[in-house]
Every structure is written in C-alpha cells, then in structure tokens.
Write an enzyme that holds these catalytic residues in place. Structure first.
Site, short mmCIF file in Angstrom:
data_model
loop_
_atom_site.label_atom_id
_atom_site.label_comp_id
_atom_site.label_asym_id
_atom_site.label_seq_id
_atom_site.Cartn_x
_atom_site.Cartn_y
_atom_site.Cartn_z
N LYS A 78 24.02 10.33 78.09
CA LYS A 78 23.66 10.72 79.44
C LYS A 78 22.71 9.67 80.02
O LYS A 78 21.87 9.12 79.30
CB LYS A 78 22.98 12.09 79.40
CG LYS A 78 22.62 12.69 80.76
CD LYS A 78 22.02 14.09 80.54
CE LYS A 78 21.69 14.78 81.85
NZ LYS A 78 21.15 16.15 81.61
N SER A 156 23.26 19.58 84.12
CA SER A 156 23.30 18.25 84.73
C SER A 156 24.02 17.22 83.88
O SER A 156 24.28 16.12 84.34
CB SER A 156 21.87 17.77 85.00
OG SER A 156 21.14 17.66 83.79
N SER A 180 21.51 22.52 80.96
CA SER A 180 22.30 21.33 81.27
C SER A 180 23.20 20.82 80.16
O SER A 180 24.00 19.91 80.38
CB SER A 180 21.37 20.19 81.72
OG SER A 180 20.78 20.52 82.95
#
Length: 453
Positions: A78, A156, A180
């Site tokens: 990420k 996210s 997330s």
C-alpha cells in the site's frame, strides 16, 4: 492463467522444489500488472527492485539456501509504506514530489529479509481516509467480483485488495485504522487480517491516527496470513498452530453489527454459523451496550481518528495544497478542528474504560464472530456525483469494523459466500481481544476450513 491467482502456499511449493524460478514468477507478475485492464490498481510498479530481489532469491534457492516459505513470493505494498528511493505519496498528488525515502519501512525490510519480492505500490483512498476506496487522483480500482456494474473496492487499502482478488499478487500489505484491511477483504472476497495495534514495527508508515493505526496482509487464505504475520515480526517460523473447533466458544454481538443488514448478507452469515456449529463450535449471542455507547461518544465528542488526522494534516489543509486534495477527504479531516483538547482526553479515557469493560464481558479464549460488513460492495456510479450518498455509504462501510479499532481488537475477515443477483462476496469477521492474535489466527485457520468447506 499460469501462476497468477495462486496462494502463497501453492507458489511456495513450486519455488522450493525448483519447478518455478523466482525470476520467472516476478516477470509473470510484472507483465500481468502492466497488461491488466485496470491500471488504477497500482500507483507505481517497481520492476527494477523486483527483478533484483528475484535474482538474489533465485541464487539462494538454486544453492539450497532457502530462507523460508516466503522466499521468492511477490508482495505488493500500500502506498503508505516507505520504500527506499521512492516518495511515499499516500494516494495523494500533493505528496508526489516529496523527498524519496532513505530506507524501507520496518515492515518492508522485514518481508525483504524473509525473501519476498516487492513488485509495486498499490492505490488507496487519499491519506487512508475512506472505507469506500474512491481516489480522484489515481483512479478507483474496480472490484473484480462485480459483473453487473463497476462497484467499489473498499478502502482504504483498495489497490491491495483488488491486486489480490484480481490474481495479480498472492499477498498485499495494507493498513487498518477503521477497517481498511477487513473492508476491502470482505468486498472483494479474500482474506484480510488486521493485527493488534503495535504487533509490527510502525517505522516508515505514513500515519492516519497513531492511536488506531494497525497493519496486516490481504491474501487468499488464513495460512498465507499466518506466514506473513511471522515474517513481519522478524520470525523465521510461526508459533501459530491450527486450533480445534470442538468446544471453541464464539460470541455473536447483537448490538450495532446487524443494524440495517442486507438480507443476503444475514443469510450468508447464518449459513457460516451453521457450518461452524456442525464443526463443534459453541455459538452464543450477547448484547454489548458499550458498542452503542461508542457511537454516542462519537456523536457527542467527535471521532478519535478525526482528531488525530486533523492534528497531523493541519498545515497541509490550511496551506496552498488544500485545493489539490480530495474535497471529501478535506471535509472529513476538517471536522477534527471542532474537537477540543478536553474532548480528546475524554475520548482516550473513555476508550481505556471500554477496553477494560470489554475484557470483562467475554470469557478467556472467546472470539467474537460477526458479519464483516452489513452490505456488499455498492455500485460506484451513485457515489461519485453525490456527496450525501458517499458519506452515508462510507459511514455504513466503516461502522462494524471501526469498533474493533477503537477497542484495539485483532480481526480476520474470511469469505463466507456470495449474495444477490450479482453474486457479490460476503465476509465473516472473527475478532479477538487485544494481543490475542496467535489464538485468533489458530482458530481462524480451522474456522476457514469449515466456513469455506
């Protein structure tokens, strides 16, 4: 399809026996990323680094010096994790010209030490502040499970979830501040493990709210998560041993988690409970008034994540870069300026009390089991143009999972079926009290076998 879509366990067997070369696997992975129809999944592939690491792995394996089951396995990161020589942009254009990181984040370094091959940086909600996964700067990764219309990936860690679900990588590492990891795992039909906050080194991770931020893998199986968990802690092997389900007690929380739940999600969840019961699990149901009290606290004092995000981004939001940030992100973070210092201290003190109360509310070794989310991934179209619809969908997506962040739980989301005409995935969430990760993972290993049959 070749080796794409395989689990870590499947790939590891091929790599360790010499049937697959790490360089060939890295090339296949990078080619798939470059040629994939959805170019918003990755913000930036890292081919030079990947091939250099694959070369080293190939040499080790050829000489019989494997450093473990993860040697030669591709991993995606990420866009919150520092990677040496690259700017960490956190899904934002305003950070694109930031100074390149001088070293890998602690987690990145740990998995490199375990022999994993970093193939790129995945897309995400800007500054990690959304459970939906929409990004107006780098595009929104499309949920690969959707066949009727483009649907949200969940955030996210949107790109991380989609990269695994699309079969591009066997594992991607995400962060979880309010859900997330578990949200995109449930929306995309994969496994997502959020560790207890502090289980891994947080050095080099761009924060959202340090009191809540935690890390973990999105992958294809719980076993894959167990191996990655050990490596992220710097261990050469995991101490987690598959637990037995006979006599294991699971608690279904009746408060909040089922409010407004879609019929298909409830049906899939109850089917998962029946499978667990048939495997010898004892299921009991209990009301937890403190869950309602948590949302009353948020309504009265504000959200902990908002207070800390506002403090961290204060100068950025009031500077010239503010106009280049997603207005929805700006709006949510700016709500933090209304939270006073006394309110913030009150939130922290209440949190401490609630964590202690929760520990008294369940028996030692008991694990909570719930729907990861009350609904399947919504269609993107209706959320792009209408702020009210977006904020309502975002709040609903975050509702169940943020309880675990506030109370410092660990959690594993396991696919438990599909629902609706579109056949969208449903997640079953196992949650453990703080620092019970090994027990949670042990139970999850066995529970996954029962749930997914």
């Amino acid at each position: 399809m070749g080796n794409l879509g395989k689990s870590i366990a499947q790939l590891s067997v091929l790599l360790q026996t010499g049937a697959l070369d790490p360089r060939a696997l890295a090339e296949e992975t990078l080619d798939a990323i470059r040629s994939h129809a959805d170019q918003s999944i990755f913000i930036r592939p890292t081919p030079e680094r990947a091939m250099a690491e694959a070369e080293i792995s190939a040499k080790r394996l050829a000489e019989g010096r494997s450093i473990g089951v993860l040697d030669g396995i591709p991993v995606a990161w990420k866009d919150l994790f520092d990677m040496q020589g690259m700017a960490t942009t956190a899904g934002s254009k305003v950070l694109a010209k930031s100074r390149p990181a001088t070293a890998d984040a602690a987690a990145v370094a740990a998995l490199k030490q375990a022999g994993m091959i970093a193939v790129g940086r995945t897309n995400m909600s800007e500054f990690a502040f959304s459970g939906i996964g929409i990004n107006p700067h780098y595009g929104t990764p499309k949920n690969p499970a959707a066949t009727d219309a483009p649907r949200v990936p969940g955030g996210s860690s949107s790109g991380s979830g989609v990269a695994v679900a699309a079969g591009l990588v066997p594992v991607a590492i995400g962060t979880d501040t309010g859900g997330s990891i578990r949200i995109p795992a449930a929306f995309n039909g994969i496994v997502g493990y959020k560790a207890t906050r502090g289980r891994y080194g947080m050095g080099g991770v761009f924060p959202l709210a340090k009191s809540l931020d935690s890390l973990g893998p999105l992958c294809r199986t719980v076993q894959d998560a167990v191996w990655v968990d050990a490596a992220m802690r710097g261990c050469t092997r995991s101490e987690v041993v598959r637990g037995g389900l006979e006599g294991q007690s699971l608690v279904v929380p009746e408060t909040v988690f089922f409010d407004g739940i879609e019929d298909g999600v409830a049906t899939a969840f109850e089917a998962a409970l029946e499978k667990l019961t048939n495997a010898g699990v004892r299921i009991r149901r209990q009301a937890f008034p403190i869950f309602s009290q948590l949302f009353e606290l948020i309504a009265e004092k504000g959200a902990l994540v908002t207070a800390e995000a506002y403090a961290f981004h204060h100068e950025r939001l009031h500077g010239e870069n503010a106009r280049n940030i997603d207005p929805r992100v700006v709006s949510r973070i700016l709500a933090g300026q209304k939270i006073t210092v006394p309110d913030y201290v009150h939130i922290l003190q209440t949190r401490e009390r609630m964590i202690a109360e929760m520990a008294r509310s369940v028996a030692p070794g008991e694990i909570l089991v719930s729907p990861t989310l009350p609904h399947v991934a919504p269609k993107i179209e209706g959320l792009l143009a209408d702020d009210a619809s977006f904020f309502a969908a975002n709040a609903k997506a975050l509702r169940n999972t943020q309880i675990g962040n506030f109370l410092d739980w660990c959690g594993v989301s396991i696919p438990c079926g599909t629902t609706g005409a579109a056949g969208m995935p449903v997640g079953c969430l196992l949650s453990g009290l703080p620092h019970t990760d090994d027990h949670l993972l042990a139970v999850a290993l066995a529970a996954e076998e029962a749930i997914r049959n």
